[in-house]
Design a protein around this motif. Structure first.
Motif, PDB file in Angstrom:
ATOM      1  N   ILE B 108       1.158 -35.723 -12.338  1.00 57.96           N
ATOM      2  CA  ILE B 108       0.672 -36.947 -12.321  1.00 57.96           C
ATOM      3  C   ILE B 108       1.892 -37.869 -12.300  1.00 57.96           C
ATOM      4  CG2 ILE B 108      -0.634 -38.607 -13.258  1.00 57.96           C
ATOM      5  CD1 ILE B 108      -2.473 -36.205 -14.052  1.00 57.96           C
ATOM      6  N   THR B 109       2.782 -37.964 -13.319  1.00 57.77           N
ATOM      7  CA  THR B 109       3.797 -38.923 -13.310  1.00 57.77           C
ATOM      8  C   THR B 109       4.596 -39.089 -12.141  1.00 57.77           C
ATOM      9  OG1 THR B 109       4.024 -38.328 -15.631  1.00 57.77           O
ATOM     10  CG2 THR B 109       5.881 -39.511 -14.876  1.00 57.77           C
ATOM     11  N   ILE B 110       4.842 -37.761 -11.438  1.00 58.34           N
ATOM     12  CA  ILE B 110       5.816 -37.683 -10.133  1.00 58.34           C
ATOM     13  C   ILE B 110       4.771 -38.398  -9.141  1.00 58.34           C
ATOM     14  CG2 ILE B 110       6.397 -36.411  -8.401  1.00 58.34           C
ATOM     15  CD1 ILE B 110       7.175 -34.213 -10.524  1.00 58.34           C
ATOM     16  N   PHE B 111       3.414 -38.087  -9.158  1.00 61.51           N
ATOM     17  CA  PHE B 111       2.583 -38.673  -7.985  1.00 61.51           C
ATOM     18  C   PHE B 111       2.298 -40.231  -8.220  1.00 61.51           C
ATOM     19  CE2 PHE B 111       1.568 -34.834  -6.317  1.00 61.51           C
ATOM     20  CZ  PHE B 111       0.479 -34.210  -7.033  1.00 61.51           C
ATOM     21  N   GLN B 112       2.438 -40.706  -9.567  1.00 61.87           N
ATOM     22  CA  GLN B 112       2.218 -42.236  -9.878  1.00 61.87           C
ATOM     23  C   GLN B 112       3.582 -42.753  -9.426  1.00 61.87           C
ATOM     24  OE1 GLN B 112      -0.689 -41.863  -9.499  1.00 61.87           O
ATOM     25  NE2 GLN B 112      -1.783 -42.887 -11.349  1.00 61.87           N
ATOM     26  N   ILE B 113       4.656 -42.281  -9.598  1.00 60.06           N
ATOM     27  CA  ILE B 113       5.632 -42.782  -9.018  1.00 60.06           C
ATOM     28  C   ILE B 113       5.781 -43.119  -7.682  1.00 60.06           C
ATOM     29  CG2 ILE B 113       8.346 -42.656  -9.018  1.00 60.06           C
ATOM     30  CD1 ILE B 113       8.192 -41.152 -11.796  1.00 60.06           C
ATOM     31  N   ALA B 114       5.395 -42.028  -7.181  1.00 61.35           N
ATOM     32  CA  ALA B 114       5.157 -42.315  -5.590  1.00 61.35           C
ATOM     33  C   ALA B 114       4.407 -43.400  -5.224  1.00 61.35           C
ATOM     34  CB  ALA B 114       5.032 -40.901  -5.125  1.00 61.35           C
ATOM     35  N   TRP B 115       3.121 -43.535  -5.639  1.00 65.68           N
ATOM     36  CA  TRP B 115       2.230 -44.623  -5.437  1.00 65.68           C
ATOM     37  C   TRP B 115       2.988 -45.888  -5.883  1.00 65.68           C
ATOM     38  CZ3 TRP B 115      -1.098 -43.392  -2.065  1.00 65.68           C
ATOM     39  CH2 TRP B 115      -1.869 -42.172  -2.035  1.00 65.68           C
ATOM     40  N   LEU B 116       3.347 -46.022  -6.896  1.00 64.86           N
ATOM     41  CA  LEU B 116       4.067 -47.292  -7.185  1.00 64.86           C
ATOM     42  C   LEU B 116       5.090 -47.815  -6.263  1.00 64.86           C
ATOM     43  CD1 LEU B 116       2.561 -47.143 -10.204  1.00 64.86           C
ATOM     44  CD2 LEU B 116       4.457 -48.034 -11.022  1.00 64.86           C
ATOM     45  N   PHE B 333       9.577 -45.482 -17.638  1.00 62.53           N
ATOM     46  CA  PHE B 333       8.840 -44.743 -16.397  1.00 62.53           C
ATOM     47  C   PHE B 333       9.203 -45.527 -15.190  1.00 62.53           C
ATOM     48  CE2 PHE B 333       5.444 -43.364 -13.920  1.00 62.53           C
ATOM     49  CZ  PHE B 333       4.741 -44.324 -13.490  1.00 62.53           C
ATOM     50  N   LEU B 334       9.379 -46.940 -15.288  1.00 64.20           N
ATOM     51  CA  LEU B 334       9.627 -47.818 -14.036  1.00 64.20           C
ATOM     52  C   LEU B 334      10.961 -47.658 -13.482  1.00 64.20           C
ATOM     53  CD1 LEU B 334       8.055 -51.153 -14.865  1.00 64.20           C
ATOM     54  CD2 LEU B 334       7.075 -49.172 -13.317  1.00 64.20           C
ATOM     55  N   VAL B 335      12.034 -46.849 -14.276  1.00 64.35           N
ATOM     56  CA  VAL B 335      13.491 -46.601 -13.797  1.00 64.35           C
ATOM     57  C   VAL B 335      13.222 -45.771 -12.602  1.00 64.35           C
ATOM     58  CG1 VAL B 335      15.522 -45.468 -14.140  1.00 64.35           C
ATOM     59  CG2 VAL B 335      14.653 -47.150 -15.819  1.00 64.35           C
ATOM     60  N   PRO B 336      12.548 -44.551 -12.426  1.00 65.41           N
ATOM     61  CA  PRO B 336      12.677 -43.780 -11.144  1.00 65.41           C
ATOM     62  C   PRO B 336      12.056 -44.530 -10.204  1.00 65.41           C
ATOM     63  CG  PRO B 336      11.248 -42.972 -12.984  1.00 65.41           C
ATOM     64  CD  PRO B 336      11.900 -43.829 -13.423  1.00 65.41           C
ATOM     65  N   VAL B 337      10.992 -45.313 -10.295  1.00 71.91           N
ATOM     66  CA  VAL B 337      10.417 -46.252  -9.190  1.00 71.91           C
ATOM     67  C   VAL B 337      11.471 -47.098  -8.719  1.00 71.91           C
ATOM     68  CG1 VAL B 337       8.647 -47.846  -8.782  1.00 71.91           C
ATOM     69  CG2 VAL B 337       7.965 -46.081 -10.380  1.00 71.91           C
ATOM     70  N   ALA B 338      12.192 -47.819  -9.434  1.00 73.08           N
ATOM     71  CA  ALA B 338      13.428 -48.397  -9.032  1.00 73.08           C
ATOM     72  C   ALA B 338      14.329 -47.802  -8.205  1.00 73.08           C
ATOM     73  CB  ALA B 338      13.948 -49.427 -10.247  1.00 73.08           C
ATOM     74  N   ILE B 339      14.628 -46.796  -8.523  1.00 71.38           N
ATOM     75  CA  ILE B 339      15.643 -45.424  -8.003  1.00 71.38           C
ATOM     76  C   ILE B 339      15.250 -45.393  -6.534  1.00 71.38           C
ATOM     77  CG2 ILE B 339      16.744 -43.509  -8.075  1.00 71.38           C
ATOM     78  CD1 ILE B 339      17.002 -43.869 -11.160  1.00 71.38           C
TER      79      ILE B 339
END
Lengths: 73, 467
Positions: B108-116, B333-339
């Motif tokens: 779910i963490t991976i999916f939510q990063i993708a959605w963000l 949590f938001l770092v991989p989103v930014a990357i």
């Protein structure tokens, strides 16, 4: 009736939390258990009836109508 | 005396939220739900639905799909989280095992990063288009859009850092206005294009079989409805009543999402683009177009904030995050989103429908197993101490902390989806025509899990089930 002390005795050192938070957790758990496991009541029978009614009326019946209209080609 | 703020620790941590700490009533949670549902993803789902069906069948398929999937998906997390004060991931110990729940969280963490990432890009596109309109240029540079997407992440951080009360206040203002904006956009579209044109336009790339086209549209809505699962528990535990937790979904994830998807369908089958940032200004004019774009941008922030809050609650229960401040957990949590936004934003965005399909294969078994376990096998009775006991003495230890029955069923259910439909290519098999993929998987998983759980868990006294 679950007391705070009884819960704390069982969970002490087992939650991975720092002692203050663990103590508060145990207090909360004893309150929940003394309320038959419910902080607020569950959904009522009326909620379940409404849920099934919506699923059937706004879910299954339209699918059946469309199936009839298109035919299972 | 506690040397910490217990209310804060429950809102931003693992403590069950007690009655006096609850901050959401039905209206508040409905606004949050609407704010979650109305974001660019519902326009994009509309664009996917428009591949197969024209307008009115799309509306019916979307409403039907959302109604069934959301009501079924939400009943367990909303009920259990509201009554116990625990979030989804704490509750997951009951059916996945005290360690097995981390498998769920990893996916779910991976999916939510993708959605963000997807929603941050849409936020950036909205702002870029508004900026371009004011500057009188055709478009802004990709670098500008990327920077704006990172600003979106920063805004999400600020909102989530401040927590559920800020999320509530934000959505109480934004959500009603979003509904008005969406309806306004539908009106503008119909005035510019013509309502007759919208309702008579052909789908973009349908199959020859009209019934299959309709079912594919329903399946896409099933996928969308089921994929809200990770966002249920965190908000429900803050609701003053279980009704407020559950019925808010009707306003948001069902009705508001259907209206938003209808807009996406209408735009896709007439203008050829479900991306409102491409047509809001030309069709809406500068004033309304800018207002609408701003609200679409904000809508993506409200959705992202709710998504991030829920997953960070789960992450807070992991050992390495447990003693970290809430702000640090959110930031990590938001770092991989930014990357992702810097390195490969378009790869994720352009394959949105694959993301939707893959998440569907995941959430169908999760929803099924959790619902059967909670309502049928446990009769809504959970061992609260066991949920928070992280050692082998927990009743939810199963085997080494893993409920291998649930994990096996879950692992087999994901590829079993392919018996009905390939979620990446949307190529279907014959069984799909009779029950959809989600419907078929749900029924089979429910029966298989029930039988296996009865044989290997309940009858053997494993997992804390009451006989």
């Amino acid at each position: 009736m679950a007391s705070h002390e009884e819960v704390y005795k069982e969970l002490k050192g087992r939650t991975g939390l720092n002692p203050d938070i663990e103590d508060e957790l145990c207090r909360r758990i004893s309150v929940i258990e003394n309320s038959d496991g419910e902080i607020v009541p569950h959904l009522t029978k009326g909620d379940w009836i409404a849920t099934w009614a919506l699923i059937i009326v706004a879910g299954i019946i339209p699918i059946l109508v469309e199936a009839f209209r298109y035919g299972l080609q | 005396m506690a040397k910490f703020d217990a209310n804060q620790e429950s809102q931003f941590g693992v403590l069950p939220v007690m009655k006096e700490d609850r901050v959401y009533n039905l209206f508040d949670n409905s606004c949050i739900n609407v704010g979650l549902a109305i974001a660019t993803w519902c326009f994009m789902i509309g664009g996917s639905v428009a591949l197969f069906v024209d307008f009115w069948p799309a509306v019916i398929a979307t409403l039907v799909g959302n109604m069934i999937s959301v009501l079924v998906m939400a009943i367990m997390p909303c009920s259990a989280s509201a009554t116990t004060g625990a979030d989804n991931y704490t509750l997951a110990a009951s059916y996945m095992g005290r360690n097995g729940r981390y498998i769920l969280m990893a996916f779910i963490t991976i999916f939510q990063i993708a959605w963000l990432i997807v929603l941050s890009i849409m936020f950036a596109r909205s702002v870029s288009n508004v900026t371009a309109a004011f500057m009188g240029v055709e478009s802004m540079s990709p670098m500008f859009t990327m920077i704006i997407s990172l600003i979106a992440v920063a805004i999400v951080f600020l909102v989530v850092w401040k927590g559920p009360l800020v999320i509530k206040r934000f959505n109480n203002v934004v959500a009603p206005m979003m509904v008005i904006v969406i309806i306004g956009l539908l009106v503008i579209l119909s005035r510019n294009i013509g309502w007759d044109v919208i309702t008579s336009a052909d789908p973009i790339a349908p199959n020859d079989n009209q019934w299959v086209n309709f079912l594919l549209a329903v399946e896409l809505s099933f996928g969308a409805g089921l994929s809200w699962w990770p966002n249920m528990g965190g908000m429900s535990r803050l609701c003053k009543t279980t009704k407020a937790a559950y019925w808010a979904n009707l306003a948001g994830l069902i009705l508001a999402a259907t209206v938003g998807t209808a807009l996406g369908v209408a735009a896709a089958i007439t203008i050829g683009s479900d991306d409102p940032t491409e047509w809001m200004l030309p069709l809406g004019g500068l004033v309304f177009g800018v207002i609408a774009l701003i609200f679409v941008a904000i809508a993506n922030v409200t959705s992202n904030a709710t998504v991030a809050y829920n997953i960070c609650l789960g992450l807070k229960d992991i050992k390495i995050f447990r003693d970290k401040k809430w702000a640090i957990v959110v930031a990590i949590f938001l770092v991989p989103v930014a990357i992702g936004l810097i390195l490969f934003p378009n790869q994720i965005y352009d394959h949105f429908y694959i993301l939707l399909g893959v998440t569907c294969t995941f959430y169908v078994p999760v929803v099924t197993i959790s619902t059967i376990d909670y309502f049928v096998l446990r009769k809504k009775k959970l061992d609260i101490r066991g949920l928070y006991d992280r050692t082998s003495t927990s009743v939810y230890s199963y085997w080494g902390g893993f409920n291998w029955v649930a994990i096996l069923v879950f692992a087999l259910a994901m590829p079993f989806y392919l018996v009905f439909l390939n979620p990446a290519t949307l190529v279907y098999q014959t069984p799909f025509m009779y029950c959809t993929a989600s419907g078929g998987v749900f029924v089979v998983v429910a029966i298989v899990y029930y039988i296996l759980a009865k044989v290997f868990l309940v009858n053997k006294g494993i997992g804390g089930y009451r006989k």
